[in-house]
Scaffold this active site. Structure first.
Site, PDB file in Angstrom:
ATOM      1  N   GLY A  59      -2.261   3.508   2.710  1.00 41.10           N
ATOM      2  CA  GLY A  59      -3.168   2.778   1.832  1.00 41.10           C
ATOM      3  C   GLY A  59      -3.143   3.273   0.401  1.00 41.10           C
TER       4      GLY A  59
ATOM      5  N   HIS B 115      -3.135  -1.362   3.441  1.00 40.47           N
ATOM      6  CA  HIS B 115      -4.147  -1.948   2.575  1.00 40.47           C
ATOM      7  C   HIS B 115      -4.108  -1.380   1.165  1.00 40.47           C
ATOM      8  CE1 HIS B 115      -6.661   1.732   2.868  1.00 40.47           C
ATOM      9  NE2 HIS B 115      -6.194   1.789   4.098  1.00 40.47           N
ATOM     10  N   ASP B 116      -4.299  -2.277   0.209  1.00 41.44           N
ATOM     11  CA  ASP B 116      -4.458  -1.936  -1.210  1.00 41.44           C
ATOM     12  C   ASP B 116      -3.199  -1.359  -1.856  1.00 41.44           C
ATOM     13  OD1 ASP B 116      -7.406  -2.505  -1.254  1.00 41.44           O
ATOM     14  OD2 ASP B 116      -7.424  -0.829   0.157  1.00 41.44           O
TER      15      ASP B 116
END
Length: 264
Positions: free
Chosen positions: A141, A123-124
C-alpha cells in the site's frame, strides 16, 4: 464506432459503462460502477468491480481481479476507486485494489504498462507510465512508482516506498527503502548496486548526461556528510536534467529512508 461485444456468458451488472469497440469475453463479471474505455478487451474469466475506470486499448487477461476492496484491516467499506490508464497489458491472475480513505482514496496506474502474471498492486499505490512489473512482483500500500521503472520477478516492495524514474529492481529482491531515479537494485535484501545504464542507453540518453549521472552517483556514494547533505550539495552542481531529477526526488520529506550505495 461499434458498440461493445459482450459474450452471452458474461455477467454485466446494471450501471456498467462501455466505450466503443469494447470486447468482453466468456465468464467475465463486470460491476455496476465500472467504466471501460474505447477498445478495452477482457479476454475471459476477468473480474472488474468497484469504482474502476480502465483506459482505452487496455487488454486484461484471464483470471485477473481488478478493483476489489483493499486488503487493509483499517478499510471499513468507504467508497474508494481505482483508475487505470490507456494501453496497459494486465496479464493472468493480476490483482489491483482500490484505495483507502487514509491514503487518498484512489489507486492510480498510468499508461502503457505491462503487468505480468500474478502481480499485485495494493491500495493507494501510484504507478507512472511505461512501468513493467514482472511475474509475481507485489507493491504494498501507498507505494509510488515513477515512469519507466522495471520491477523484477517475485520482488516485494514495502508500503510507502518510492521508486524513482528509470530504476530497475532485480528479481527476488525485497525493497524496504526509497530507490533513487535511474538506480540498479538487486540482492535478496535489495541494495543499491549502481545505475541502470542499460535502461538509460535504451532510452537514448546522451553520453554527457550518463557521465553526469555517474559523477552524481559517486558523490552520493562517497561524499562527506549524510545522504541528504550530499544530495543537497549535488543540487548546486546539477546541470543535467537527469541529475536534477535525482535531487528533486531525494530532497523532500519521505515516509521511508533511502536505499543508499553500499547499504543492503
Amino acid at each position: 464506432m461499434s458498440g461493445p461485444q459482450i459474450h452471452p456468458s458474461a455477467v454485466v451488472e446494471d450501471g456498467a459503462r462501455f466505450g466503443s469497440g469494447c470486447r468482453v469475453g466468456p465468464f467475465c463479471h463486470i460491476g455496476p460502477e465500472v467504466q471501460l474505455g474505447d477498445r478495452v478487451v477482457l479476454r475471459s474469466h476477468v473480474v472488474v468491480t468497484g469504482d474502476t475506470q480502465v483506459g482505452e486499448d487496455t487488454v486484461i487477461f484471464p483470471f485477473a481481479c481488478i478493483g476489489e476492496v483493499p486488503q487493509d484491516l483499517k478499510y471499513s467499506d468507504e467508497k474508494t476507486a481505482l483508475r487505470i490508464g490507456a494501453r496497459n497489458r494486465i496479464r493472468e491472475h493480476v490483482t489491483m485494489n482500490t484505495g483507502t480513505a487514509g491514503g487518498g482514496g484512489v489507486t492510480w496506474v498510468g499508461d502503457d504498462g505491462l503487468f505480468m502474471a500474478g502481480c499485485h498492486v495494493a491500495h493507494d499505490a501510484r504507478i507512472g507510465d511505461r512501468v513493467i512489473m514482472v511475474n509475481g512482483a507485489a507493491l504494498a500500500g501507498h507505494c509510488r512508482v515513477e515512469d519507466d521503472v522495471i520491477i523484477g520477478g517475485l520482488v516485494g516492495v514495502h508500503q510507502f516506498v518510492r521508486i524513482g524514474r528509470g530504476a530497475i529492481i532485480g528479481a527476488l529482491s525485497m525493497v524496504t527503502h526509497d530507490v533513487i531515479p535511474y538506480a540498479l537494485v538487486q540482492g535478496p535484501r535489495g541494495h543499491l548496486e549502481g545505475l541502470n545504464l542499460v535502461g538509460l542507453k535504451r532510452r537514448g540518453v546522451g553520453r554527457a548526461d550518463i557521465t553526469a549521472l555517474r559523477a552524481a552517483f559517486q558523490m552520493l556514494a562517497q561524499g562527506e556528510g549524510t545522504f541528504q547533505n550530499r544530495a543537497q550539495r549535488l543540487s548546486d552542481e546539477a546541470d543535467s536534467p537527469y541529475v536534477r531529477h535525482i535531487v528533486e526526488f531525494v530532497t523532500p520529506h519521505s515516509d521511508r529512508s533511502y536505499l543508499t550505495p553500499g547499504q543492503g
